[in-house]
Design a protein around this motif. Structure first.
Motif, short mmCIF file in Angstrom:
data_model
loop_
_atom_site.label_atom_id
_atom_site.label_comp_id
_atom_site.label_asym_id
_atom_site.label_seq_id
_atom_site.Cartn_x
_atom_site.Cartn_y
_atom_site.Cartn_z
N VAL A 118 0.83 -1.20 0.00
CA VAL A 118 0.00 0.00 0.00
C VAL A 118 0.87 1.26 0.00
CG1 VAL A 118 -1.71 1.35 1.27
CG2 VAL A 118 -1.91 -1.14 1.18
N ASP A 159 -11.28 -0.81 -1.06
CA ASP A 159 -10.24 -0.66 -0.03
C ASP A 159 -10.47 -1.62 1.14
OD1 ASP A 159 -10.38 2.87 -0.60
OD2 ASP A 159 -8.84 1.47 -1.31
N TYR A 163 3.65 4.95 -2.86
CA TYR A 163 2.26 4.52 -2.74
C TYR A 163 1.90 3.61 -3.90
CZ TYR A 163 1.80 8.44 0.52
OH TYR A 163 1.95 9.30 1.58
N VAL A 166 -4.00 3.85 -4.45
CA VAL A 166 -4.28 4.70 -3.28
C VAL A 166 -3.67 6.09 -3.40
CG1 VAL A 166 -4.39 2.62 -1.84
CG2 VAL A 166 -2.29 4.02 -1.86
N ARG A 223 -5.16 9.60 -2.23
CA ARG A 223 -6.19 9.36 -1.22
C ARG A 223 -5.60 8.99 0.13
NH1 ARG A 223 -9.58 5.21 -1.74
NH2 ARG A 223 -8.12 3.90 -2.91
N PHE A 224 -4.48 8.26 0.13
CA PHE A 224 -3.85 7.81 1.36
C PHE A 224 -2.56 8.60 1.59
CE2 PHE A 224 -5.53 3.13 1.47
CZ PHE A 224 -6.82 3.60 1.31
N MET A 254 -6.36 7.56 5.57
CA MET A 254 -7.07 7.06 4.39
C MET A 254 -8.32 7.91 4.18
SD MET A 254 -6.72 2.94 5.03
CE MET A 254 -7.84 2.95 6.41
#
Length: 123
Positions: free
Chosen positions: A48, A90, A60, A64, A67-68, A83
């Motif tokens: 992740v 997810d 990343y 993701v 977004r993360f 997150m």
């Protein structure tokens, strides 16, 4: 030996946010690359995100990005995963990971794993 304990998982609606925490003990994590992996039902565990010793670089997964956000507090021996804009895809068990050295964990198996925390995103 490094022990890792995740927290912060739970059930959230699509579009919502969660922050995962990973508390390390046994050794200071300041010389470890720290990261997060996840495993959805019936799927392999996947990378992740990870972060270097002092946060100079972060990587990343494409799924993701944007977004993360991964971060770390070496003074607290803790790493986080913020997150946002969560999606049903997810949904997975999220695992904290640690590895000595300087390499990203994108292409290697970490030396240490936590027990995992469940994240469920309802659509």
């Amino acid at each position: 030996q490094v022990q890792l304990v995740e927290s912060g998982g739970g059930l959230v609606q699509a579009g919502g946010s969660l922050r995962l925490s990973c508390a390390a003990s046994g050794r200071t994590i300041s010389n470890y690359v720290m990261g997060w992996f996840r495993q959805a039902p019936g799927k392999e565990r996947e990378f992740v995100a990870d972060i270097s010793w002092k946060g100079a670089w972060r990587y990343y997964a494409d799924s993701v990005k944007g977004r993360f956000t991964i971060s770390r507090d070496n003074a607290k021996n803790t790493v986080y995963l913020q997150m946002n804009s969560l999606k049903a895809e997810d949904t997975a068990v999220y695992y904290c990971a640690a590895n000595e050295g300087v390499l990203s964990m994108r292409s290697l198996i970490p030396g240490y794993w936590g027990q995992g925390t469940q994240v469920t995103v309802s659509s």
